[in-house]
Design an enzyme around this catalytic site. Structure first.
Site, PDB file in Angstrom:
ATOM      1  N   THR A  34      76.441  11.803  44.775  1.00 44.79           N
ATOM      2  CA  THR A  34      75.692  13.111  44.777  1.00 44.79           C
ATOM      3  C   THR A  34      74.380  12.800  43.560  1.00 44.79           C
ATOM      4  OG1 THR A  34      77.912  14.407  45.028  1.00 44.79           O
ATOM      5  CG2 THR A  34      76.152  15.536  43.917  1.00 44.79           C
TER       6      THR A  34
ATOM      7  N   ILE B 178      77.095   9.365  40.494  1.00 51.27           N
ATOM      8  CA  ILE B 178      76.019  10.201  40.435  1.00 51.27           C
ATOM      9  C   ILE B 178      74.418   9.394  40.670  1.00 51.27           C
ATOM     10  CG2 ILE B 178      74.345  11.367  38.499  1.00 51.27           C
ATOM     11  CD1 ILE B 178      77.117  12.693  39.192  1.00 51.27           C
ATOM     12  N   LYS B 179      74.022   9.726  41.565  1.00 49.02           N
ATOM     13  CA  LYS B 179      72.701   9.243  41.842  1.00 49.02           C
ATOM     14  C   LYS B 179      71.547   9.457  41.296  1.00 49.02           C
ATOM     15  CE  LYS B 179      71.640   8.278  46.646  1.00 49.02           C
ATOM     16  NZ  LYS B 179      71.166   8.592  47.692  1.00 49.02           N
ATOM     17  N   ILE B 180      70.864   8.801  40.693  1.00 48.20           N
ATOM     18  CA  ILE B 180      69.744   8.831  39.810  1.00 48.20           C
ATOM     19  C   ILE B 180      68.396   8.019  40.286  1.00 48.20           C
ATOM     20  CG2 ILE B 180      68.761   8.783  37.525  1.00 48.20           C
ATOM     21  CD1 ILE B 180      71.794   8.830  36.413  1.00 48.20           C
TER      22      ILE B 180
END
Length: 317
Positions: free
Chosen positions: A95, A131-133
């Protein structure tokens, strides 16, 4: 008859690059990845209407401030879609943090903690979430903090070796080096318009990153992303993971041509180099005009789709 998709699963973890639950059920990937563009696309599907309604109700109950309500609804919707996907995939959901925070380390950390808390409240443990960054210097620093807190990260929009190296040195769990968008850039900026899969500049980039990580013993997972054709995928067979859109999963499932493993490191692991400093990172990254343009372009496009998602949500408040 073994399909190419079955053969690929024997050498690479297959991930679905979609928010479409029906597609995920059909192709049974290990994990799934989403981004603001995919969330926007999925939100137009009728089966997601209750998830949108629930996100808005949650936001209204949490705050009376309209601006805060919108932020909370966006975050809750992304998590709601992730929760539906986690009912199907046995592994992880990625996400993404709001792309507009890509150059703000602290804001990225805070947003990631909030997304994780929403998953935790729904009974999902950290080991099922990435967690997509965006792979900016600031995003990589945020991931370094989050990894130490037990929050695994997927560093996306990765186009340069400098980005890949900085991610590994920060102890990031997983990177998503892009393939197709690199090909797009070379087609647009050179006279050459057709590339054989083995000569595809995106394929070459991921292959080099994969070999670099294995050569120096980095544990960061390499997950090739952003594919334009099946040839790019088959040329990266053996990569740790590949995240693939449903249309290309379908092509792989319908093809029974033998698949040969292309990526497999053989050799001695070397001592790791000294980590890049911030100035070294920027010098090396900015020496690659393709990487500079595609990182900025990717962040812009995700931000635009985030704003479209906000507009759609506002109309439903």
């Amino acid at each position: 008859m073994t399909t190419q998709l079955d053969a690929l699963r024997n050498m690479t973890v297959v991930v679905a690059d979609t928010g479409d639950i029906d597609a995920i059920k059909k192709y049974q990937p290990q994990d799934a990845t989403t981004n603001p563009s995919l969330i926007l696309s999925a939100s137009s599907l009728p089966q997601y209407a209750p998830l949108i309604d629930e996100a808005i109700a949650y936001a209204k109950a949490k705050s009376a401030d309209k601006t805060q309500q919108l932020i909370d609804a966006e975050d809750k919707l992304a998590v709601n879609i992730g929760l539906e996907i986690l009912k199907i995939v046995p592994g992880r959901i990625s996400t993404e943090v709001d792309a507009r925070l890509s150059y703000d380390t602290q804001a990225t950390v805070e947003k990631a903690r909030k997304l994780i808390a929403l998953y935790n409240e729904a009974g999902i443990s950290n080991d099922r979430i990435l967690i997509k960054i965006a792979s900016t210097w600031q995003g990589i620093r945020a991931a370094e903090i989050l990894e130490k807190e037990g929050i695994n990260c997927n560093l996306t929009l990765l186009f340069s070796k400098a980005q890949a190296r900085a991610c590994a040195e920060a102890g990031v769990y997983l990177i998503s080096p892009f393939v197709g968008r690199i090909l797009d850039w070379y087609k647009a900026n050179s006279d050459k318009k057709e590339y054989a899969p083995a000569e595809d500049p995106g394929v070459i980039s991921v292959t080099k990153i994969y070999n670099y990580y294995k050569q120096y013993g980095y544990n960061t997972v390499v997950m090739g992303a952003s594919f334009r054709n099946v040839g790019e995928i088959t040329e990266l067979a053996g990569c740790d993971r590949l995240t693939i859109a449903p249309a290309l999963l379908k092509e792989l499932q319908e093809n029974s041509t033998a698949l040969v493993r292309k990526l497999a490191f053989k050799g001695e692991v070397k001592a790791k180099p000294q980590p890049l400093t911030e100035s070294q990172f920027y010098w090396q990254h900015n020496s690659d005009p393709m990487a500079v343009e595609k990182l900025a372009d990717g962040i812009r496009k995700f931000a635009i789709d985030q704003e479209k998602l906000e507009k759609m949500l506002l109309e439903k408040f």
